[in-house]
Scaffold this active site. Structure first.
Site, PDB file in Angstrom:
ATOM      1  N   GLU A 156       0.812  -1.224   0.000  1.00 14.39           N
ATOM      2  CA  GLU A 156       0.000   0.000   0.000  1.00 14.39           C
ATOM      3  C   GLU A 156       0.844   1.271   0.000  1.00 14.39           C
ATOM      4  OE1 GLU A 156      -0.750  -2.163   2.803  1.00 14.39           O
ATOM      5  OE2 GLU A 156      -2.089  -3.387   1.594  1.00 14.39           O
ATOM      6  N   GLU A 210      -4.346 -10.974  -3.595  1.00 12.29           N
ATOM      7  CA  GLU A 210      -5.370 -10.936  -2.543  1.00 12.29           C
ATOM      8  C   GLU A 210      -6.757 -10.638  -3.100  1.00 12.29           C
ATOM      9  OE1 GLU A 210      -3.954  -8.019   0.217  1.00 12.29           O
ATOM     10  OE2 GLU A 210      -4.298  -6.338  -1.134  1.00 12.29           O
TER      11      GLU A 210
END
Lengths: 703, 703
Positions: free
Chosen positions: A484, A508
């Site tokens: 992120e 994911e």
């Protein structure tokens, strides 16, 4: 004499003949720099004498100053030079990289303000890099950027592979469309994320991959993004002109600069052959050489982890369900009831260590090991983790000793929940805790809104945080894999302890509803242009409900595609992300994951079409073995490759892990076939790849 | 049974008879709690049965929640209790403080949301404290405050001593006016500051001192301001109702709360006698007991420093004039020309050490010792100081050794320029550097706009930073004196290593154009209600042009007033701020500064009228000697005091440092007279104080 020269240049400018031209080393590219009638700097790019970037403006709008750095410039100096060197990588797709370019330095002076800026252009054989430089001077010291006004004027309504421009997430699926269609498709291209903020219906992220109607591939990105704000591209979709759009800080400004300083490089890679885009090392070459003196501790890693079971919802990060909210140092976990779903418990972790040791992996990642996961997310909570307090069922010392006895390295996990100040406050102790307990690598995470409030994941101040963590980690000889965080721009050349990044839609999302089946045929042209990605491939069980009955997601690939990813999606950090029990069901296919290296001496791009297919061959750094990977898009396709990269005269055995004939990412993803055959440099292979399929080939020298 | 009880309470509420009343221990105060018809909590305060706070609403407006915590409440529980204990101070105006109050706990439940909050009221003999509490519960865990809606409804158009409400500075001169006049006077009350942001033309700061037409003194402030945003007061000047106004974060929100949690205490001190306001220990009593186990290293300090010469402009913090801007670690100071004005050079510092040792001071502060002062201010520069790199002419080790040999402690200076992240990044190394070089105390500074951008000096997140620094300093056994940080609220009881704060208009403004001559007759009623101030008194040369011909400021006090400050303005950290050469001109007056202690066993408030005069007597903690200080306002006045606080039967010699008859702060500030006389507890003194004058008296037991 100096004045005469200036007058001469001004005259040239007034007469409109001040254009400066130069070429790439191979002569394929030509770039032209000029000033508009009002003194606006502009550039224009040609490939084989055909315009690929139309005349595009350069400049910066300033926030506090009366006059911006947009126009009223004259050229006061220019210099052309050539650079050619080959440098050694610490890890990478190649052991050696050639850095060869011609350079044009243009020094501009703004008439009214007497301010000087430099635009430095570098033409490589695959494209152009340029940046702004703000030299030390009396009249320009501190300034605030309101917006960078760099243009990238396209020559037509190209096809683009784009994701929505966003200050806080890069985890969108790619949309393939004409530039003119972005606006109407924008809303549908935005999916939900833990933190997100779009700024324009035609705003897109870099690296942006495009293809012109006449088959020219164009890639726009940036390199060496340090102490500046991350650039997005905002499209004027009437004229097909992109303009730079920087990420704002909490006050809405786009950057605080102190001269002397430089901007990141703006990069434009252009080729008639998509494979050359993948082969480009321009982004790395535009970064500074390695600043870490001793790099012997930096080692590529293949790992498994206590992770996918939480991502799918089968297990939990949280230790207990007793508390709706916790306070670190106050909440007494010893009195809480352990959740049956808590995966990061000593017994279970040891099972992963056993599995890793049995199959020759280097490391084991464990998430959910530390106090705080009960309410870690969505509350803009400041003191969310301390990074050193383990849950009662996670025996740090015992696990360390057990892993050590099995030759396995534990991989640390530091989720920050976006609370950057809290992470920095605990960083030294957290890193020391890692060293004390045998951890050499850390996966960091920045899920959710950024603290300090009002800042964004990609604003200058927060980029500064990621850089601070990377450099501090290097002091501790710790490798970093940041999730992120901002998309990479080749900084791993300078700080090769940055061995991984997420910064895109990773595996994911296959457990969060699924990604498009051609996702990984785009990523190498976009996200990976800036550096390797911790994509976490290796999913063998595509029906997520089999792990967690409450999760109806489907992993939209075949098993053969998953294997192909280990070669196509280059990373010095590769995970086998699925559960041991799923690998145990397909040990023959798992063999490819066990065999595939994570460091290479050279790479060849055999086939490539963004959105459709990529086939890559790489040579192991530590042997003469080669590995080939293919990922395929939405339609069944025959891949035809020549093994002419093999050493002539040598014999090899190829093990081919391919889709079965009836394989399909949706309906039959686990149908693969494994065949062996003798091959040489003269061998040609034809392999059928399923929709969402692919293949992996290991080619071992036979002596 | 429980249900029946609830129904009963609801009935009471509906019937409007749910008012809860209780009294202060001495019976002087009565407080009434009630619910309005819509379930709005309200309180009302009486002194001697006369209303002093009209019915005032309580509650909080929330940002994200559908329903705020403003109304729809019912009382579900109440509890009354009494508390009485005496605690020992680490340092202070007294060695022992009595903490005596009656308490009313009111538990409220919101009908629609089933959320519970508690309002806890404490009535002391001098006033009221109350706070909100958010207990652990299912329906209220995380919430964001849009605004606290606490009212303080005045009974009339009181006279107030106020400074403009501001998110970033407290350094304004006080204005005395009727509440109704604040709006029209507001703009003229705002003077320029390095960082400032007002929010309302009737917004003022706490502690706010008022006086009613019938002579009641009312003081509103807060206590134990931790993990919350600093409160201002916004006046409805039609109805004379103040409403709380919290400092916003970068997103405009007023606080992120996780239950269980409590708000700071809102304090209302009320008395017919202004001296009782000064004598109140309510703010300290509403803070938690000391959390530092071993406090033996915390010692009051009297100091001189290399400071006033920079404040006046005679000298400079910056080492060189060569660089318009510098980059730490890049700029090579060894090649720069030392400015003749750079005061923090080894030779000059040693002169201060000699002076301090000669006159019995404890410490020497040095500002401008470290790299970065060339461009430290006004640029929102992130990496502005590293707090460990000394200028080439400042010999850290040599100075440490020299000071040690003279029995002098060096005092560290950490100016952050508001860059809080940068300070936190360097904090451990900076504190270790201090310990390694013999520094036990640090003066911190937060001049200029706060980084992270968009935050304010008094927002929750930045208050959290100050608290972090205080607690981290305690770990290193370091005392902290924070300048430009938030105004104190008694936290020094809990963390007595916080020995100083500025947080108001200090003596420095006498060199920035001057302060009102009655400024220090207000400060003890306002700023000092929350804790001691590093006011830096002791200016003997009032004509600043004598130090720096370019500075026409005048210090608007007499020398005798400056002496009085050492007693009136209590602080465990007292500076003698003027230059040694100015003290050498008035060594007889300087004797008082040398003699006056910085720690006390008891204090008496002999005369007090905010804006006009204060006379305070204090007994030395380590002897039977007493010291009296007076500061006077704008008009010449006769101060009449009785020395009945002296021990009966004992004989003392008083040395009186008073204004000469013709003294005047503007025209004749250096005219003082020193007299000695024998005194006892029966002695009464009449002393004439000049406009802007005062006096100091040392009373030494004769054995």
């Amino acid at each position: 004499m100096k004045n005469v020269f200036s007058v001469f240049l001004v005259l040239l400018s007034v007469l409109g003949v001040s254009a400066q031209e130069f070429q790439s080393p191979n002569g394929a590219f030509k770039m032209s720099f000029s000033l508009g009638n009002d003194g606006t700097p502009m550039y224009q790019l040609f490939l084989n004498n055909k315009e690929v970037i139309k005349k595009s403006k350069l400049g910066l709008e300033l926030q506090k100053d009366k006059k911006s750095l947009l126009n009223d410039f004259k050229v006061v100096d220019t210099k052309q030079s050539t650079f050619n060197e080959t440098w050694q990588t610490v890890w990478g797709e190649e052991t050696k990289i050639q850095n060869h370019y011609n350079e044009l330095m243009v020094k501009l002076k703004q008439n009214e303000t007497d301010r000087e800026i430099i635009v430095r252009f570098r033409l490589f054989n695959e494209g152009l890099g340029f940046r702004y430089e703000f030299p030390e001077q009396k009249n320009l010291i501190y300034f605030v950027i309101k917006e960078e006004r760099t243009e990238f004027a396209m020559t037509g309504n190209h096809t683009a592979f784009w994701i929505p421009g966003d200050y806080d997430t890069q985890e969108y699926d790619y949309t393939e469309s004409k530039l003119s269609e972005i606006r109407s498709l924008f809303k549908s291209a935005v999916s939900e994320n833990a933190s997100q903020k779009q700024f324009s219906d035609t705003g897109v992220q870099t690296s942006l991959m495009m293809k012109s109607a006449d088959g020219i591939y164009i890639n726009i990105h940036e390199a060496a993004l340090i102490n500046y704000s991350c650039m997005h591209l905002n499209l004027d979709d009437k004229n097909f002109v992109f303009q730079s759009h920087l990420t704002p800080d909490a006050k809405g400004n786009k950057g605080h600069i102190q001269a002397p300083s430089v901007s990141p490089w703006r990069t434009i890679i252009v080729s008639k052959d998509a494979r050359e885009v993948l082969a480009s090392r321009m982004t790395l070459n535009l970064n500074e050489p390695c600043k870490i003196e001793n790099t012997s501790w930096i080692k590529p890693v293949k790992y498994v982890g206590v992770w996918w079971e939480m991502i799918t919802g089968k297990s939990s990060w949280a230790y207990t369900e007793d508390f709706p909210a916790i306070q670190l140092g106050v909440t007494d976990y010893s009195k809480a009831k352990q959740s049956a779903k808590h995966a990061a418990n000593t017994k279970h972790v040891k099972e992963y260590i056993d599995f890793a040791a049995l199959h020759g992996f280097d490391g084991v990642l464990v998430e959910g090991w530390n106090e705080g996961w009960e309410d870690w997310f969505g509350h803009e909570k400041d003191y969310v983790f301390d990074f050193i307090s383990a849950y009662p069922d996670f025996d740090v010392k015992g696990i360390h000793e057990y892993a050590k006895s099995k030759g396995i390295k534990m991989i640390m996990h530091h989720e920050t929940s976006g609370a950057t100040r809290n992470y920095e406050r605990h960083l030294d102790k957290a890193f020391q805790f890692m060293k004390d307990n045998g951890y050499d690598a850390v996966k960091t995470g920045y899920v959710g809104n950024i603290l300090p409030l009002g800042e964004h994941h990609y604003s200058q101040s927060i980029l500064n945080h990621y850089q601070y963590v990377t450099e501090k980690a290097a002091e501790y000889k710790i490798m970093v894999n940041a999730h992120e965080a901002v998309r990479p721009t080749g900084i791993c050349r300078t700080y090769p302890n940055m061995i991984g990044n997420e910064a895109a839609r990773g595996t994911e999302f296959q457990a969060f509803g699924g990604s498009k089946a051609n996702h990984t045929t785009v990523l190498p042209f976009t996200r990976l242009m800036g550096g390797p990605m911790d994509y976490t491939p290796g999913i063998f069980e595509m029906d997520i409900a089999k792990l967690n009955p409450g999760n109806n997601s489907h992993c939209n690939t075949t098993i053969a595609n998953q294997l192909g990813l280990y070669v196509v999606m280059y990373s010095p950090l590769q995970m086998a992300a699925d559960l041991p029990e799923n690998y145990n069901r397909f040990l023959d296919a798992f063999q490819f994951i066990k065999d595939v290296p994570v460091d290479w001496s050279t790479s060849k791009y055999l086939e490539a079409e963004p959105g459709y297919y990529i086939t890559t061959a790489r040579k192991d750094k530590n042997s003469n073995n080669w590995f080939v990977g293919n990922v395929n898009g939405l339609n069944k396709r025959t891949s035809t490759i020549s093994l002419d990269f093999l050493e002539k005269g040598k014999k090899y055995e190829a093990t081919i892990y391919a889709d079965a004939n009836d394989a399909h990412y949706k309906t039959n993803p686990q149908a693969y076939k494994i065949t062996k055959q003798k091959v040489t440099s003269k061998t040609k292979l034809q392999l059928t790849t399923a929709a969402g399929g692919g293949y992996g080939i290991s080619i071992v020298e036979v002596k």
